[in-house]
Motif scaffolding. Sequence first.
Motif, PDB file in Angstrom:
ATOM      1  N   PHE A 162     -32.549  28.041 -16.385  1.00  0.00           N
ATOM      2  CA  PHE A 162     -32.495  28.582 -15.028  1.00  0.00           C
ATOM      3  C   PHE A 162     -33.821  28.384 -14.294  1.00  0.00           C
ATOM      4  O   PHE A 162     -34.903  28.481 -14.896  1.00  0.00           O
ATOM      5  N   LYS A 176     -35.197  31.682  -8.144  1.00  0.00           N
ATOM      6  CA  LYS A 176     -34.071  32.602  -8.271  1.00  0.00           C
ATOM      7  C   LYS A 176     -34.495  34.072  -8.278  1.00  0.00           C
ATOM      8  O   LYS A 176     -33.687  34.951  -8.016  1.00  0.00           O
ATOM      9  N   GLU A 184     -26.425  30.452 -13.441  1.00  0.00           N
ATOM     10  CA  GLU A 184     -27.236  29.567 -12.599  1.00  0.00           C
ATOM     11  C   GLU A 184     -27.179  29.962 -11.128  1.00  0.00           C
ATOM     12  O   GLU A 184     -28.103  29.698 -10.365  1.00  0.00           O
TER      13      GLU A 184
END
Length: 926
Positions: A708, A713, A878
């Motif tokens: 990831f 993120k 993801e």
Amino acid sequence: MNNKFVVIDLETTGNSPKKGDKIIQFAAVVIENGKIVDRFSSLINPKMKIPIFIEELTGINDEMVINAPYFEELAGKIQTLLEDAYFVAHNVLFDLSFLQEELLYANQDGFYGSVIDTVEMARFLFPTIDSYKLNDLANLLGFSHNRPHQADSDAEVTAELLLYFLNRMESIPLTTCKQLSELSGGLKSDIQLLFEDLLEVKSLKMEKWPNHLEKVNGLIIYKSNFINEKNSNTEVNEYLFPKSDLDKNLQLKQSIQQYQKREGQFLMMNEIFDAFTHHNHLVLEAGTGIGKTLGYLLPAAYFSKATGNKVMISTYTTQLQSQLLEKDIPLLNKILPFKVSIALLKGKSHYISLSKFEKSLQDLEDNYDSCLTKMQILIWLLETETGDVDELNLSSGGQIFWNRVRHGQETRRGKDLWKERDFYLRAKQRVGEADLIITNHSLLLTDLTQSHQTLPEIDYLILDEGHHFHQVATKFLGSQLDYFGIRLLLNQFGLREQKQLLYKMEILLRSKKGTIDFKNIFLILSDLFFEMDEFFKAVRIYVKKVSKLEPTYKISQRLNRQNQDFKHLLHSAERFSFKMKELIDSIEFIPSLIACSLSEKDYLLIEEFNHLEQEITRVRENIKRIFINATEQDVAWIDIDFRSYQNATTIYLQPVSISQPLQELFFDNKKSVIITSATLSVENQFSYILNELGMKESTRTITVPSPFDYRNKVKVFVPVDLPDIRSVSNEEYVVAITEQIISIAEETKGRILLLFTAQDMLRKTFTLMKESGLLEDYALIAQGITSGSRSRLTRNFQKFDKAILFGTSSFWEGIDIPGEDLSCLIMVRLPFTPPDDPFMQAKCDEARRLGGNAFIEVSLPDAVLKFKQGFGRLIRTEQDKGVFIIFDRRIVTEKYGKSFFNSIPEVDVIQRKNEEILKEIRYWLP
């Protein structure tokens, strides 16, 4: 079933008609001859204002009911509707009590007919489902329920449920129906009347068993083929797993990548296969998103098929075991070019003893929980292939009953009529035939500490959730005493007037012309009850004298053998142990005096007696180990809650270090053990976990990082306008963080997981947020406050658009909330174990005794691993995106703070005032 049923649902202004609460909506659905023939519903003017929370729950407001009829205007129609009918509702006592009160107030006769509770019906007809709430049942069975908490919609769904339940009852075999009918007399509603009608119809028919059922010893049970198919003529050599070159098996690689491409997963597979092949131990940290489970299942399957060696997979949680069986193993068999056989084995107590259960059906039961649980098990036996209690949804009272019918240390003499169908023995048989065996850390370690082994000797193992293995091992290599457990054990023996097991043995011995002085045994048992109470009183006195804390709540107090007060406690423990030995000596020869002409019931009684004698012997050994034979390598402490009586007192002893016993008993005796988890390293070093597990420094270690993109993120925020947690009281800190949580919640629209390190702070924060009145639109779901298991609380959190989940301990790991359901993770404080924790004290003392730095070697790495687990809750796929907020400023003000950040994926850490953080969140989150 040709009876008339009237299914009722009410919406009300509150929970208590006696306190003046009123009905605001009435709905009824009439069923005759198995069909819905009529419906009636009406809003009702309650002559009072509708509370805000009721309006939010039901959608019914004051304006809607102002022109509605009063209840008195409808009372006559309702009374007529209910004539000669069963009164049916979901949780019938609530609706009936309300309606009865209103009918009597309206000068009607009230309802005094038969009642049916669809909650009770659901509990025994569907003994394995998670929830018996109306909406959950509707979803499970596919019924439309668009307007929950509105009476007409709820009554309609309840009626559909009733018809479904009645049809299901008709499919139950006659023998089981008879047993259910007898037991249903102990229920709270009149379900026995339904069974009586059903039996009249069924008795006129010739009963044929479905192919999947069989009748044995008066029980109808699921019949299945427990013999696994042999994988005959499988040429496994052509499928040998590649050791280094991933392209050696393009077919396999393409097959896996059709699900999801993960190069880290292939690296993990190769490392595990290589470790198995070369007989090496391996510690492998697999980041989130690697596909860890498939990453070890595939090489395990290939290795097993190529070499003929079984591979054992051990987990910490039953949740992961269920995931393996229901999701990962089917996927594995889709990918593999050959069939692999899997077996699951748990400890004996997980499996039902059919002989004990059969005997329990002969006992007269007045206890509600026992009756309902027996009914649940009777239905379950028509369905279960495993006999594993984890499938059942039992109440706390049901759990107590289960202890009577679970598998134990059976020592059956003569023919056991249930042996061929015994679930535990069948599970062991499957283990003997399987390529891969799934078990749990507890059972694996139980085998290390007991002379009798349950699991086969296997040289190749994978320990998933491996960061827990040393904690479980510490528990199993220790000892424990708790007041409630010992009293329950002695109560099962029972004094003469209680007519429990010892009394039954006296009657049995007398029937066999045996002679023994039971009067003296009962006197010894009475003295033992006295010495037990005196001992636990002494424990409480010791804690009060030694502890520096006010005895008003839970305390953990380490035992100090040099303390003068300990001597008084030791003397009491010695008296308790001596009296226990006296009881053991007086009863151990009783079974041998009952030697001949024993019925099946007699055998079961003797088995239960032998089992309890073994349990008492184990308790005595624990007393001796904790108080008399303890060594310097052990730490002992008392957990006590002064708000309760002795029931809340538990005494523990654990070895400070288990490195040497684990190495000698476990790792040195296995060819290859793979330890895997998402949290094994601290700052990319494995020395802490290797030392805890007793593994050699030369053991191969590897980290397979998460795929990831955490930098894009996750945003990590540390507020600069919160007080240092060490500079203010807990109360001041709770007030400060509560203000920030409320403002963050309004910005994120909920979707927050709050991680606490202590239940006390969680409770205070929850209470303050609730009382603030600022989050009335939000569902506040709190561990230890909101009822339900961890998984149930998590599911409830996901159901609401605006929700905040409060968790401690177990919520730092293992929960999986992907997607937008969780967008914000708040860590209230760094997860250091409190310095006064007895076990942590002992670990730190040991580190200092060896010349080390206790904080750097023990406290910090322990906290970092917990921190990593907490951080791992935020990003699960993801596509996930979120914010991680750390209230504890020590992470940026102290030098050791970098150890936390260096142990998680690289992320941006932003220090801002709360107002600025809120702006960043507004910009960052979708």
